[in-house]
Every structure is written in structure tokens, then in C-alpha cells.
Enzyme design. Structure first.
Site, PDB file in Angstrom:
ATOM      1  N   CYS A   2       1.548  27.913 -19.723  1.00 27.89           N
ATOM      2  CA  CYS A   2       2.058  28.985 -20.583  1.00 27.89           C
ATOM      3  C   CYS A   2       3.525  28.701 -20.813  1.00 27.89           C
ATOM      4  O   CYS A   2       4.157  28.000 -20.035  1.00 27.89           O
ATOM      5  CB  CYS A   2       1.928  30.339 -19.898  1.00 27.89           C
ATOM      6  SG  CYS A   2       0.223  30.816 -19.589  1.00 27.89           S
ATOM      7  N   ARG A  27       2.790  24.539 -24.987  1.00 31.91           N
ATOM      8  CA  ARG A  27       2.321  24.861 -23.634  1.00 31.91           C
ATOM      9  C   ARG A  27       1.151  25.836 -23.621  1.00 31.91           C
ATOM     10  O   ARG A  27       0.501  26.025 -22.604  1.00 31.91           O
ATOM     11  CB  ARG A  27       3.466  25.462 -22.815  1.00 31.91           C
ATOM     12  CG  ARG A  27       4.636  24.534 -22.649  1.00 31.91           C
ATOM     13  CD  ARG A  27       5.675  25.178 -21.801  1.00 31.91           C
ATOM     14  NE  ARG A  27       5.196  25.394 -20.446  1.00 31.91           N
ATOM     15  CZ  ARG A  27       5.246  24.503 -19.482  1.00 31.91           C
ATOM     16  NH1 ARG A  27       5.760  23.312 -19.712  1.00 31.91           N
ATOM     17  NH2 ARG A  27       4.785  24.782 -18.275  1.00 31.91           N
ATOM     18  N   TRP A  78      -1.762  30.461 -22.424  1.00 37.20           N
ATOM     19  CA  TRP A  78      -2.992  29.664 -22.348  1.00 37.20           C
ATOM     20  C   TRP A  78      -3.850  30.409 -21.337  1.00 37.20           C
ATOM     21  O   TRP A  78      -3.533  30.466 -20.147  1.00 37.20           O
ATOM     22  CB  TRP A  78      -2.685  28.249 -21.871  1.00 37.20           C
ATOM     23  CG  TRP A  78      -3.865  27.335 -21.904  1.00 37.20           C
ATOM     24  CD1 TRP A  78      -4.321  26.626 -22.972  1.00 37.20           C
ATOM     25  CD2 TRP A  78      -4.743  27.027 -20.810  1.00 37.20           C
ATOM     26  NE1 TRP A  78      -5.426  25.895 -22.606  1.00 37.20           N
ATOM     27  CE2 TRP A  78      -5.714  26.121 -21.300  1.00 37.20           C
ATOM     28  CE3 TRP A  78      -4.818  27.425 -19.479  1.00 37.20           C
ATOM     29  CZ2 TRP A  78      -6.724  25.609 -20.501  1.00 37.20           C
ATOM     30  CZ3 TRP A  78      -5.830  26.926 -18.678  1.00 37.20           C
ATOM     31  CH2 TRP A  78      -6.767  26.018 -19.195  1.00 37.20           C
ATOM     32  N   ASN A 102       3.375  32.451 -15.541  1.00 38.33           N
ATOM     33  CA  ASN A 102       2.686  31.175 -15.740  1.00 38.33           C
ATOM     34  C   ASN A 102       2.088  30.791 -14.397  1.00 38.33           C
ATOM     35  O   ASN A 102       2.822  30.651 -13.422  1.00 38.33           O
ATOM     36  CB  ASN A 102       3.685  30.102 -16.205  1.00 38.33           C
ATOM     37  CG  ASN A 102       3.041  28.739 -16.330  1.00 38.33           C
ATOM     38  OD1 ASN A 102       1.828  28.629 -16.489  1.00 38.33           O
ATOM     39  ND2 ASN A 102       3.853  27.694 -16.262  1.00 38.33           N
ATOM     40  N   GLY A 103       0.766  30.681 -14.336  1.00 39.41           N
ATOM     41  CA  GLY A 103       0.130  30.317 -13.072  1.00 39.41           C
ATOM     42  C   GLY A 103      -1.096  31.167 -12.817  1.00 39.41           C
ATOM     43  O   GLY A 103      -1.632  31.800 -13.733  1.00 39.41           O
ATOM     44  N   GLU A 489      -9.401   6.139 -23.644  1.00 41.68           N
ATOM     45  CA  GLU A 489      -8.313   6.887 -24.277  1.00 41.68           C
ATOM     46  C   GLU A 489      -8.596   7.128 -25.770  1.00 41.68           C
ATOM     47  O   GLU A 489      -8.359   8.215 -26.291  1.00 41.68           O
ATOM     48  CB  GLU A 489      -6.986   6.122 -24.076  1.00 41.68           C
ATOM     49  CG  GLU A 489      -5.791   6.649 -24.849  1.00 41.68           C
ATOM     50  CD  GLU A 489      -5.352   8.058 -24.453  1.00 41.68           C
ATOM     51  OE1 GLU A 489      -5.947   8.654 -23.540  1.00 41.68           O
ATOM     52  OE2 GLU A 489      -4.425   8.566 -25.100  1.00 41.68           O
ATOM     53  N   LYS A 493      -8.828  10.812 -27.468  1.00 41.02           N
ATOM     54  CA  LYS A 493      -7.988  11.234 -28.606  1.00 41.02           C
ATOM     55  C   LYS A 493      -8.863  11.845 -29.699  1.00 41.02           C
ATOM     56  O   LYS A 493      -8.534  12.882 -30.266  1.00 41.02           O
ATOM     57  CB  LYS A 493      -7.208  10.053 -29.211  1.00 41.02           C
ATOM     58  CG  LYS A 493      -6.039   9.509 -28.460  1.00 41.02           C
ATOM     59  CD  LYS A 493      -4.852  10.429 -28.333  1.00 41.02           C
ATOM     60  CE  LYS A 493      -4.970  11.337 -27.159  1.00 41.02           C
ATOM     61  NZ  LYS A 493      -4.362  11.040 -25.918  1.00 41.02           N
ATOM     62  N   GLU A 496     -10.327  15.353 -28.584  1.00 41.26           N
ATOM     63  CA  GLU A 496      -9.395  16.482 -28.524  1.00 41.26           C
ATOM     64  C   GLU A 496      -8.803  16.826 -29.883  1.00 41.26           C
ATOM     65  O   GLU A 496      -8.481  17.983 -30.133  1.00 41.26           O
ATOM     66  CB  GLU A 496      -8.309  16.284 -27.459  1.00 41.26           C
ATOM     67  CG  GLU A 496      -7.368  15.139 -27.675  1.00 41.26           C
ATOM     68  CD  GLU A 496      -6.335  15.001 -26.551  1.00 41.26           C
ATOM     69  OE1 GLU A 496      -5.851  13.886 -26.355  1.00 41.26           O
ATOM     70  OE2 GLU A 496      -6.005  15.989 -25.876  1.00 41.26           O
ATOM     71  N   HIS A 512     -27.187  -0.305 -20.223  1.00 35.88           N
ATOM     72  CA  HIS A 512     -27.756   0.491 -19.124  1.00 35.88           C
ATOM     73  C   HIS A 512     -28.017   1.933 -19.559  1.00 35.88           C
ATOM     74  O   HIS A 512     -28.188   2.813 -18.724  1.00 35.88           O
ATOM     75  CB  HIS A 512     -26.832   0.446 -17.906  1.00 35.88           C
ATOM     76  CG  HIS A 512     -26.677  -0.939 -17.359  1.00 35.88           C
ATOM     77  ND1 HIS A 512     -27.661  -1.561 -16.631  1.00 35.88           N
ATOM     78  CD2 HIS A 512     -25.682  -1.856 -17.507  1.00 35.88           C
ATOM     79  CE1 HIS A 512     -27.267  -2.787 -16.314  1.00 35.88           C
ATOM     80  NE2 HIS A 512     -26.065  -2.986 -16.843  1.00 35.88           N
ATOM     81  N   LYS A 614      -0.421  21.582 -23.214  1.00 36.34           N
ATOM     82  CA  LYS A 614       0.199  20.283 -22.904  1.00 36.34           C
ATOM     83  C   LYS A 614       0.225  19.972 -21.411  1.00 36.34           C
ATOM     84  O   LYS A 614      -0.036  18.855 -21.012  1.00 36.34           O
ATOM     85  CB  LYS A 614       1.622  20.277 -23.470  1.00 36.34           C
ATOM     86  CG  LYS A 614       2.367  18.971 -23.257  1.00 36.34           C
ATOM     87  CD  LYS A 614       1.955  17.950 -24.266  1.00 36.34           C
ATOM     88  CE  LYS A 614       2.630  16.612 -24.066  1.00 36.34           C
ATOM     89  NZ  LYS A 614       1.801  15.532 -24.611  1.00 36.34           N
TER      90      LYS A 614
HETATM   91  O1  M6R Z   1       1.404  15.716 -17.822  1.00 39.10           O
HETATM   92  P1  M6R Z   1       0.267  14.865 -17.337  1.00 39.10           P
HETATM   93  O2  M6R Z   1       0.407  13.452 -17.739  1.00 39.10           O
HETATM   94  O3  M6R Z   1       0.040  14.994 -15.850  1.00 39.10           O
HETATM   95  O4  M6R Z   1      -1.022  15.447 -18.040  1.00 39.10           O
HETATM   96  C1  M6R Z   1      -2.311  15.012 -17.682  1.00 39.10           C
HETATM   97  C2  M6R Z   1      -3.307  15.350 -18.755  1.00 39.10           C
HETATM   98  O5  M6R Z   1      -3.438  16.738 -18.889  1.00 39.10           O
HETATM   99  C3  M6R Z   1      -2.912  14.749 -20.109  1.00 39.10           C
HETATM  100  O6  M6R Z   1      -2.759  13.369 -19.986  1.00 39.10           O
HETATM  101  C4  M6R Z   1      -3.942  15.051 -21.199  1.00 39.10           C
HETATM  102  O7  M6R Z   1      -5.179  14.480 -20.878  1.00 39.10           O
HETATM  103  C5  M6R Z   1      -3.419  14.488 -22.522  1.00 39.10           C
HETATM  104  N1  M6R Z   1      -2.401  15.328 -23.059  1.00 39.10           N
HETATM  105  C6  M6R Z   1      -4.479  14.285 -23.518  1.00 39.10           C
HETATM  106  O8  M6R Z   1      -3.987  13.699 -24.673  1.00 39.10           O
END
Ligand code: M6R
Length: 619
Positions: A2, A27, A78, A102-103, A489, A493, A496, A512, A614
Site C-alpha cells: 500500500c 504500490r 492493495w 500498510n501490512g 520471465e 511478463k 501480468e 513430457h 509493486k
Molecule cells: O521487489 P522484489 O524484487 O522482491 O519483488 C519480487 C516480485 O514481487 C517481483 O519480481 C514481481 O514478480 C515482478 N514485479 C513482476 O514483474
């Protein structure tokens, strides 16, 4: 998770807070709210405006809050407890007390029962804290004491900012666990926020709240205390960031800007690793850290590389390089699995935690667990003052600059660059890489930014490819060795950003099971530049298997690889870099742009994908 902003000073709190929240929306963007306190004739009054959905929905309502109030708090959410509606939106108020959170309050059920269900208007855990502080105030405690005592009743990681109608010159900020707060001290004003970008328009002198600490913030400065109420020394840090970093600079989205920033970011990442002396240019590990990383690695039997999400894919790449060049057993693990699987750890093992934000709750917990077992733990992070950076034994900064788009791009490529430099540096220190090879690596590192520039110039080709493939039934990404994490990755991408089903696979795994999915409406993105040795030909065989089942193939490889081009339906060629391991970094640009353009064609929210935030500061 948040975004929090608090302000006390002479300016209009609502305006400062709204602008600050704009900088933190990455956030969380499920709902937003601002509350201010207005003191007239010595009597303070609370005013609050909240909306479900994005911050821009709040714009019309902010005008209802008095412009002349100089004290307030704001929040972008969030959701964890309670859906994203107006009632659940922060700030939460109980009598004169207003809080933003936040938490997660883990013992919320028990506390909610104790406080009395009839006092609650929301489904959130956060509202509990407003009532606890208000009840302590009613018992005669002052605001900081009421907050401190209430905070000690909570279980779980949390950060709160609290204001009080009856103390209209004070903000209390308090935190525990992976919920960051940073205080900014300006001229006749004080600010607090979840992240630095919210403060930059007002001050560059900041203080990151430590674990189990609270700050009393007024217009004339800040005082920090531990949770027993003992005052601590505050040392302000001066932030040097370029303010342009938080603007789109003419790009339609932060993501596209951040993709284009990669050449510069990689150069910044690698620069401090390369030491020029009279005799030679070399890669130096311990100059990059506070202690002897080399000694710790020399003593280690195992290296545990722990991370989440995109950072985990960087860890997979790191595992590959470390085993090959440092010759020590390395294992990449997801932090949320690692911390609960009771891993067998020896005190002379080494941990590496990877986190862009340095605030991911599971990654922090894993780092703590390893340190508690007596291990040395190193951090790869982008945020100098983050929890992970503060708690680890050595820090390798990514130097990517601030990344605003929720989907990571330059953070990922710079993590890979750190792993490459670290592995080579350690390989040299352990005598597995000789002087000649080290020289070659330095040359390849220095050439990387311009090769990336070259590639970005071909961006429109990917836009064209994305048009052809935006409506496929599904997307499979394949890679082997150092390209397997890139396939993972690339798929993440696309998932998401474009909300379509995409999976990354080790190409050898195809037969497999996943091969059953292959048909002409299934796009297979094959990441197979040369440079993975014998694996290259094996991946090409896997692609041939896809083609014989009428799958559609987008190949990512080198221009000279005519066989690969021939068996692909479309092909994107990447430049040739002398050392094959760096091809992984070059193969990222087309993967990132493919996701970007498919998402744009579908009209998705690129910088703020639905349901995500984020940094994930809760478990
Ligand atoms: O801040 P971090 O690198 O620890 O975040 C970990 C993941 O939440 C982050 O890499 C997330 O998977 C990416 N933003 C996705 O694009």
C-alpha cells in the site's frame, strides 16, 4: 503493498498528499483516500474523502477537503482484508484518531472481538488500530504513547501513520517488519511516506524508519524512539536521485521508458565492478561490498539464492553462472517455499537474497532465517536504504534507478548483470577464470549497453510481430540453460500485462507433457540464441517437434542462425555478444516488448496490472 503519505507543515496537506500518492500508486491501486485535520479556534476537526478504484477517482473529491489544513494522511490500497470498496478504503477514523496502514494484523480476529463488533464500519484489519489508539487516548495517554502501546498489541508486519484531531501539529509513524516508511524533513515541514518518490518534490533529506521504531514528526523536525520509548539518534540521508526518473519523459508508459533505460541502467550496474588500474582492468568483488565476500564464498559448501517472482528467475540465472564459474553448489529457491521447508543450512553456507524493492516480506524472512543460522547473507537489491540492504552482510546494488511500472524490466536485466559480474569476479578470485578470460569478460560487459541500444532500435519489428500474435489461444515460452529463466520471465511478463495464459518451460520438458497443448493457435516463443553450447542444437530439435505438430514458432536467436530462422514462423534476431552467457540479457528486450505491445493492443493497464502491486510486503 500500500502507499502511505503524511504531511505536517504550512502548505495545503491535501494537495501535497494527493501529489505524493500519485508517485506511490504503483504500490496499490484498489482504492484511495485522504484525511486532513483542520484546527479552528483551538478545536480540531477531521475531514476524510475516499473512493474505490484508482487514485484519479479521488481527484474530484479532494476539493471537498479544506485547502488550508496543514496536517493530513493519505493512502492507496492493495486489498488484503475486505474487498476494495469505499468503507474498507483508508484512512480509518475512530473518534479523533485517523490512521493509514500498510501490512497485516495477524491477530485481528481476536482484537476485533475484544473491541466489540458494533464499533466497526469496515471489514479491514486496519480499523482495529484506530480504535486501539483512540481507546488509549481516552485513558489519558498522549498520542505517541497511545500509538506505541496500541502497536505492541499487534502481531504481524505493519507500518502505520497516525494523526489526532486533538494534536493538530503532530504525526506519528511506526513500523515493524517488511512495511517500509521513510520520513522527509523539509524547511518548516515534515513528510512521511512508503517510498522516497512521494517526498522528492519537498525534500531530499530523509530518514528510513528502522524495525520496531516510531517517529514523532512535526513541522520543525523528527524524533525517533524504540518501542520501549527510548529516544534514538536520527541521521538524515541526502537523496541524490534525478527527479526526471519519476516522469514518463515522453513515453506513453513507464514500462516502455524503463525498457529503453536498460542500456544506461546496465552500464551503471556494471561500472563499479570494473576496476581500472595501471596494469589492467579487472572485476572486483569485495570493493562492491562491506566485508570479505570472497572469504565467505571460499568457505561455503552451498550457496542458497532466494527470491520471489521475477527476482527468482534472476536467481535461477545466478545459480547457473555461479556453479559454472565459481564451482560451488548453488540453488535458486522461492523465498516463500524456502523459509517453510526447514532447509538444511550450515553456518558456513552463504545466502544471496535478490529483491528489487528490498522489501518483499518472504525474501526478508528468508534472509533473517539464514542469518539466524549463522550464515553470511548478501543482498542484490535496487534500494540502498531498504530492509534487505540494511540487514544483510554485504549489498550489491543494482543501480537500475527507480522502477515504477509494476512489471519489472530494467530491474531484471540489472539483476542478471550483477550475477554475471559477481560470478566472474568470484571465479577470478577462486582461480577458475584466468586473466585472459577476465579481460574478455570486461570487454563483453563494456560492449553490452551499446548492443542493447542497437536492439531497442528494432522495437517496431516486435510491435509488428505482436499484431500477428495478439489473439492466440495460448503462449508457451521455451528455453534451456541460461535461457530457461528468460522463458519463465517472458511468460510472466505476458501473463501480468496482457492477462492471457502463458507458460515458461525448460525446452527439454516439452515432450513430457506440454507438447499436448501444441497446435496452430498456440504460439511457441523459443528463446535459443547460440552461446548455450550443445544445448542450442537440442533446443532446435525441440522446436522441430513443435513445428511437426503445426505449432506457430516465434524464434529469438542470432541473425547468422539461418537454420533457426528457417524453422521459425517469425524471427527476431539479437546481436552477437562475445560471451554467450550475456545473450540472456539481450534476449530480454524482445520478450519485454512482445508483452508490452500485446498488452497495449488489448487495451490493458500496462503500468498497473490488475490485482498486483509493486512490492509485496505481506506474506
Ligand atoms: O521487489 P522484489 O524484487 O522482491 O519483488 C519480487 C516480485 O514481487 C517481483 O519480481 C514481481 O514478480 C515482478 N514485479 C513482476 O514483474
Amino acid at each position: 503493498m500500500c502507499g502511505i503519505v503524511g504531511y505536517v507543515g504550512q502548505r495545503s496537506a491535501r494537495d501535497v498528499i494527493y501529489k505524493g500518492l500519485e508517485r506511490l500508486e504503483y504500490r496499490g491501486y484498489d482504492s484511495a483516500g485522504i484525511a486532513v485535520v483542520l484546527a479552528e479556534d483551538g478545536v480540531g476537526k477531521n475531514f476524510v474523502e475516499k473512493v474505490a478504484g484508482k487514485l484519479k477517482n479521488l481527484q474530484n473529491k479532494v476539493g471537498n477537503l479544506s485547502e488550508s489544513s496543514g496536517l493530513g494522511v493519505g493512502h492507496t490500497r492493495w486489498a488484503t482484508h475486505g474487498e476494495a470498496n469505499e468503507a474498507n478504503c483508508h484512512p480509518h477514523i475512530s473518534d479523533g484518531i485517523t490512521i493509514v496502514h500498510n501490512g497485516i494484523i495477524e491477530n485481528y480476529a481476536e482484537l476485533r472481538k475484544e473491541i466489540g463488533e458494533n464499533r466497526f464500519y469496515s471489514d479491514t484489519d486496519s480499523e482495529i488500530f484506530a480504535h486501539l489508539v483512540a481507546d488509549n487516548r481516552a485513558k489519558g495517554m498522549d498520542l505517541s504513547e497511545a500509538t506505541r502501546v496500541a502497536f505492541q498489541r499487534l502481531e504481524g508486519n505493519s507500518a502505520f501513520v497516525v494523526i489526532d484531531r486533538d494534536t493538530p501539529d503532530t504525526i506519528i509513524a511506526i513500523r515493524k517488519g517488511a512495511s517500509p516508511l521513510v520520513v522527509g524533513v523539509g524547511k518548516n515541514e515534515g513528510l512521511v511516506a512508503s517510498d522516497v518518490p512521494a517526498l522528492l518534490a519537498h525534500t531530499r533529506d530523509v530518514y528510513y524508519l528502522k524495525e520496531n521504531e516510531f517517529v514523532i514528526l512535526r513541522h520543525d523536525g523528527a524524533k525517533a524512539f524504540d518501542l520501549d520509548g527510548k529516544e534514538k539518534r536520527i541521521q538524515l540521508e541526502h537523496i541524490e536521485w534525478d527527479a526526471d526518473a519519476i516522469d514518463k519523459m515522453g513515453f506513453p508508459h513507464f514500462m516502455l521508458k524503463e525498457v529503453h533505460e536498460q542500456p544506461q541502467a546496465i552500464a551503471e550496474t556494471l561500472r563499479p565492478w570494473i576496476v581500472e588500474s595501471k596494469e589492467k582492468v579487472r572485476i572486483h568483488v569485495d570493493r562492491m561490498s562491506s566485508g570479505s565476500v570472497v572469504e565467505a564464498v571460499q568457505a561455503a559448501q552451498n550457496i542458497h539464492i532466494v527470491a520471489c517472482g521475477t527476482a527468482f528467475y534472476a536467481a535461477m540465472y545466478g545459480q547457473n553462472l555461479i556453479e559454472r564459474y565459481v564451482r560451488v553448489s548453488a540453488r535458486a529457491e522461492l523465498a516463500h517455499e524456502f523459509r517453510y521447508r526447514k532447509p538444511h543450512l550450515r553456518s558456513n553456507d552463504v545466502g544471496i537474497v535478490v529483491s528489487q524493492s528490498g522489501e518483499t516480506a518472504d525474501t526478508i524472512a528468508a534472509a533473517r532465517m539464514m542469518r539466524e543460522r549463522g550464515m553470511k547473507v548478501f543482498a542484490i537489491t535496487n534500494v540502498r536504504g531498504s530492509s534487505i540492504a540494511r540487514e544483510c552482510d554485504a549489498v550489491f546494488l543494482m543501480n537500475a534507478g527507480i522502477e515504477i511500472c509494476v512489471a519489472s524490466t530494467k530491474a531484471f536485466s540489472t539483476m542478471l548483470a550483477v550475477f554475471a559480474a559477481l560470478s566472474v569476479g568470484l571465479g577470478v578470485a577462486k582461480g577458475h577464470i584466468d586473466e585472459e578470460q577476465e579481460k574478455e569478460w570486461v570487454g563483453a560487459f563494456l560492449a553490452l549497453p551499446s548492443l542493447l541500444e542497437e536492439q531497442l532500435k528494432q522495437g517496431n519489428m516486435i510491435q509488428d510481430i505482436a499484431k500477428d500474435y495478439q489473439n492466440m489461444k495460448g503462449y508457451l515460452y521455451l528455453g534451456r540453460g541460461p535461457y530457461y529463466p528468460m522463458a519463465m520471465e517472458g511468460a510472466l511478463k505476458l501473463k501480468e500485462l496482457a492477462y492471457v495464459h502463458a507458460e515458461g518451460f525448460a525446452a527439454g520438458e516439452l515432450k513430457h507433457g506440454p507438447l499436448a497443448l501444441v497446435e496452430d493457435k498456440m504460439l511457441v516463443v523459443a528463446v535459443a540464441p547460440e552461446g548455450s553450447g550443445e544445448l542450442h542444437l537440442k533446443t532446435l530439435s525441440n522446436i522441430a517437434e513443435v513445428k511437426s505438430r503445426r505449432g506457430t514458432v516465434l524464434g529469438i536467436g542470432q541473425a547468422k542462425d539461418s537454420h533457426f530462422q528457417d524453422i521459425s514462423d517469425r524471427y527476431f534476431s539479437i546481436p552477437t555478444v562475445k560471451l554467450g552467457d550475456l545473450n540472456s540479457i539481450l534476449s530480454l528486450v524482445p520478450l519485454q516488448l512482445l508483452a508490452y505491445y500485446i498488452s497495449a493492443a488489448k487495451g490493458c493497464e500496462i503500468d498497473q496490472p490488475r490485482n498486483l502491486a509493486k512490492s509485496v510486503t505481506v506474506e
